[in-house]
Design a protein around this motif. Structure first.
Motif, PDB file in Angstrom:
ATOM      1  N   THR A 210       0.863  -1.193   0.116  1.00 20.29           N
ATOM      2  CA  THR A 210      -0.030  -0.049   0.020  1.00 20.29           C
ATOM      3  C   THR A 210       0.827   1.250   0.057  1.00 20.29           C
ATOM      4  OG1 THR A 210      -1.567  -1.183   1.124  1.00 20.29           O
ATOM      5  CG2 THR A 210      -1.797   1.241   1.196  1.00 20.29           C
TER       6      THR A 210
ATOM      7  N   PHE B 117      -1.266  -0.461  -4.102  1.00 19.05           N
ATOM      8  CA  PHE B 117      -2.479  -0.198  -3.903  1.00 19.05           C
ATOM      9  C   PHE B 117      -2.543   1.314  -3.047  1.00 19.05           C
ATOM     10  CE2 PHE B 117      -3.484  -5.078  -2.922  1.00 19.05           C
ATOM     11  CZ  PHE B 117      -3.544  -5.209  -4.357  1.00 19.05           C
TER      12      PHE B 117
ATOM     13  N   GLU C 209      -7.124   4.005   0.145  1.00 19.79           N
ATOM     14  CA  GLU C 209      -8.454   3.753  -0.150  1.00 19.79           C
ATOM     15  C   GLU C 209      -8.850   2.356  -0.508  1.00 19.79           C
ATOM     16  OE1 GLU C 209      -7.492   7.900   0.269  1.00 19.79           O
ATOM     17  OE2 GLU C 209      -6.746   6.350  -1.401  1.00 19.79           O
ATOM     18  N   ARG C 210      -8.046   1.898  -1.457  1.00 18.94           N
ATOM     19  CA  ARG C 210      -8.493   0.553  -2.233  1.00 18.94           C
ATOM     20  C   ARG C 210      -8.114  -0.535  -0.864  1.00 18.94           C
ATOM     21  NH1 ARG C 210      -5.764  -2.469  -7.650  1.00 18.94           N
ATOM     22  NH2 ARG C 210      -6.576  -4.398  -6.984  1.00 18.94           N
ATOM     23  N   THR C 211      -7.373  -0.294  -0.489  1.00 20.36           N
ATOM     24  CA  THR C 211      -6.644  -1.341   0.773  1.00 20.36           C
ATOM     25  C   THR C 211      -7.661  -1.407   1.760  1.00 20.36           C
ATOM     26  OG1 THR C 211      -4.272  -1.120   0.469  1.00 20.36           O
ATOM     27  CG2 THR C 211      -5.061  -1.713   2.528  1.00 20.36           C
TER      28      THR C 211
ATOM     29  N   THR D 118     -10.824  -0.682   1.689  1.00 17.02           N
ATOM     30  CA  THR D 118     -12.081  -1.180   0.852  1.00 17.02           C
ATOM     31  C   THR D 118     -11.990  -2.896   1.100  1.00 17.02           C
ATOM     32  OG1 THR D 118     -12.688   0.823  -0.429  1.00 17.02           O
ATOM     33  CG2 THR D 118     -13.651  -1.300  -1.040  1.00 17.02           C
ATOM     34  N   GLN D 119     -10.891  -3.237   0.356  1.00 18.19           N
ATOM     35  CA  GLN D 119     -10.476  -4.467   0.400  1.00 18.19           C
ATOM     36  C   GLN D 119     -10.707  -5.206   1.609  1.00 18.19           C
ATOM     37  OE1 GLN D 119      -7.809  -4.404  -4.056  1.00 18.19           O
ATOM     38  NE2 GLN D 119      -6.983  -4.366  -1.938  1.00 18.19           N
TER      39      GLN D 119
END
Length: 256
Positions: free
Chosen positions: A204, A222, A225-227, A229-230
């Protein structure tokens, strides 16, 4: 991020919330109307201006607390403060981690092993988490589903280690995985609705990884924000049998 559709008022604790993934969790959770309270800790609040500013905007739901997880007394005092405001927690995410600081850098060979540095890695990456598990038990022992997740790393997998190096970081994350698996077994007896997991977030784009991103393909780096969310998706989909497991950002189980 409701953990369970039947829970309409979720209380969360994010440990290590001043930046990176921790701060990302705080921001994301406060977008969810089902989140009643978010308790956010930082080792030094005066060095966390973004978190403090965000707390000013969300003063009804976000409570900032100063806590160093290498100090058990501070952990006890912080949890007591939380207990004065709520009688239960549904989500705890421990985002505290150390890879490098000042003169401490990941070791490339045995020649660079330093006992003080090794102790520092274990203090922050391993011991703090199990102290949290020790003292959070009363707030997680209730009749509703709860999750205690710690951010680990795939580098802590013994079975996946093909490159070597990074002795202190690898070993301290491996220790984290073992401590949390052991705690999960005890929690199953005394706190059966609580699930304990360790999570690999993927690489990240944070201060922790920034010096080591050179060889990371763009599609595998990543955003925070993507991390977040996942990882929240993984947490949301946890089943009872997942407690004590070491899971990747896509939900797959990682080898010990």
């Amino acid at each position: 991020m409701s953990l369970n559709d039947e829970i309409n008022s979720v209380n969360a604790l994010i440990v290590g919330a001043s930046q990176g993934i921790g701060f990302g969790f705080v921001k994301r959770l406060l977008q969810d109307e089902k989140i009643a309270k978010v308790f956010a800790t930082s080792r030094q609040l005066e060095l966390a201006p973004d978190l403090i500013s965000f707390a000013d905007e969300h003063s009804e739901r976000l409570i900032c607390l100063e806590m160093d997880i290498t100090d058990e007394l501070q952990i006890v005092e912080t949890i007591q403060k939380i207990h004065t405001q709520v009688d239960k927690l549904h989500l705890v995410v421990n985002c505290v981690g150390l890879l490098h600081e000042d003169t401490l850098q990941p070791e490339k060979s045995l020649r660079q092993i330093n006992s003080e540095n090794l102790l520092r890695y274990f203090q922050i990456n391993s011991i703090g988490a199990v102290l949290l598990a020790k003292h959070l038990l009363p707030l997680l022992r209730h009749g509703e589903r709860s999750v205690f997740a710690s951010i680990s790393a795939k580098l802590g997998s013994i079975g996946d280690n093909q490159l070597g190096g990074w002795y202190g970081y690898r070993a301290s994350k491996t220790a984290l995985n073992m401590l949390m698996r052991t705690a999960a077994i005890e929690y199953k007896r005394s706190c059966p609705k609580a699930l304990i997991v360790t999570l690999h977030p993927g690489t990240t784009d944070t201060r922790l990884s920034r010096p080591f991103q050179g060889n990371v393909p763009a599609e595998k780096l990543f955003t925070v924000e993507r991390t977040v969310t996942q990882l929240l998706t993984v947490i949301e989909q946890l089943q009872e049998g997942d407690s004590g497991q070491f899971l990747s950002w896509d939900g797959s189980r990682l080898p010990w």
